[in-house]
Design an enzyme around this catalytic site. Structure first.
Site: not given
Length: 389
Positions: A169, A343, A368, A388
């Site tokens: 970013t 909607l 993140e 992990f």
């Protein structure tokens, strides 16, 4: 009968100080003035005026606002969180600009940099005159940064960096990058001016999400940096991971802003939309949806507020931040999807912000740390066992 706004259901404003409410009001006004009138167009065009927004946010003291010194505002974690909520009520991409600038690039320099690095970089970054990005993720290494292949080797007194970073970013508009690389001594961080020889940036286009954010790939081709480009206190993978923990606090708040904006839109629409001779909001199934979403929004807000108070007390732990990021983004995305159903066909129109928020939150769910990663962080803390590997 009188109506209350979604976050007024439990009178949660009573848990804030006057200063926190004032900061929230300032950010809400700038979002209403500078973001809301234009963001649908930015999203459709896939381009936002990042530099202009950075200068505006810098004037308001929003960039690195929770850091102290060097031109930073030194605000509380709660105030920073409320700012993120209001920014993301405008758009996740706009909040990402502020988060990456302050909680990743600036925080890395503030926490791990030398005094010279802090004095040189932080004041113009706080002012929005210099834009930063954070180079950790690689094309083949996202959730497992320990496997990064970007390398930094010594050459005399210099460092030479080779590799690539992806999904960064701010990269296409950044003046400086904090880049993480493997060295013979382990992972280290470097402050890399983007005009350095050997640095090239490609903008990632055709995104279906975060289109009001600038995202790019950074290629490092034997980029030569002086010795003082290294962040001297950043030792090992814990350094960049601590920066991610810092940024996730803002995400736990920000995602609630997107959810609140969706819920407000859905309520206003349901009250005014008439089907079968009565407002859609008067049907039991619609009210059940609205009630469930409002309850989840209150819970997420209380969670974010609790975590921010812990941060201000200096007792916040990484796995607690994982709880906030996992829960609030997941629930915000579900709220956006449910609001879209209220909607009906109009929910897919750019005239309303709901599907834009939903699309953005798909990215927020992933960056993140994916939801799966945060589940494993929490599971490891609960069981004492790592899943992990």
């Amino acid at each position: 009968m009188s109506r209350v706004a979604p976050l007024d259901l439990l009178d949660l404003d009573n848990s804030l100080t006057d200063e926190e409410r004032q900061i929230r009001a300032v950010v809400r006004r700038v979002v209403d003035d500078r973001v809301r009138p234009h963001v649908a167009g930015w999203y459709e065009q896939g381009h936002a005026p990042i530099r202009e927004l950075a200068l505006e946010f810098g004037r308001l003291g929003l960039l690195g606002m929770h850091l102290t010194g060097y031109g930073c505002a030194g605000s509380s974690a709660v105030a920073y969180g409320l700012a993120c909520l209001e920014l993301e009520a405008g758009d996740s991409g706009v909040r990402s600009l502020v988060s990456v600038q302050g909680s990743l690039a600036m925080f890395a320099i503030w926490r791990y940099g030398s005094e010279e690095q802090k004095r040189y970089w932080l004041p113009p970054m706080a002012a929005g005159e210099v834009i930063g990005c954070f180079g950790l993720t690689e094309p083949d290494h996202g959730s497992d940064p320990s496997a990064m292949t970007t390398r930094a080797r010594r050459d005399g007194d210099d460092w030479v960096l080779t590799g690539g970073k992806m999904w960064i970013t701010n990269a296409p508009v950044a003046d400086v990058a904090v880049v993480w690389a493997q060295t013979d001594e382990g992972v280290r961080g470097f402050v890399v001016p983007m005009d350095s020889a050997g640095v090239t940036v490609g903008e990632i286009r055709n995104k279906m999400s975060l289109r009001a954010s600038s995202t790019g790939e950074i290629v490092l081709d034997d980029v030569r940096l002086p010795a003082d480009a290294r962040l001297p206190l950043a030792v090992g993978l814990k350094a960049p991971l601590s920066c991610l923990t810092e940024a996730r606090q803002g995400i736990a708040w920000g995602s609630l802003g997107a959810a609140r904006d969706c819920l407000r839109t859905a309520i206003d629409y349901a009250v005014s939309r008439v089907q079968f001779g009565r407002p859609v909001a008067g049907f039991q199934l619609t009210q059940a949806k609205l009630a469930d979403m409002a309850v989840e929004l209150q819970k997420g807000y209380l969670l974010a507020l609790h975590l921010a108070r812990l941060a201000d007390a200096g007792t916040l732990r990484p796995e607690q931040v994982s709880v906030g990021k996992l829960n609030n983004v997941r629930e915000a995305l579900e709220i956006a999807r449910q609001c879209r159903t209220i909607l009906g066909a109009n929910g897919v129109s750019g005239e309303y912000p709901v599907l834009r928020h939903a699309n953005n939150l798909e990215s927020v769910l992933t960056y993140e740390g994916t939801s799966e990663i945060h589940q494993l962080v929490i599971g490891q803390k609960l069981t004492g066992l790592s899943a992990f590997a």
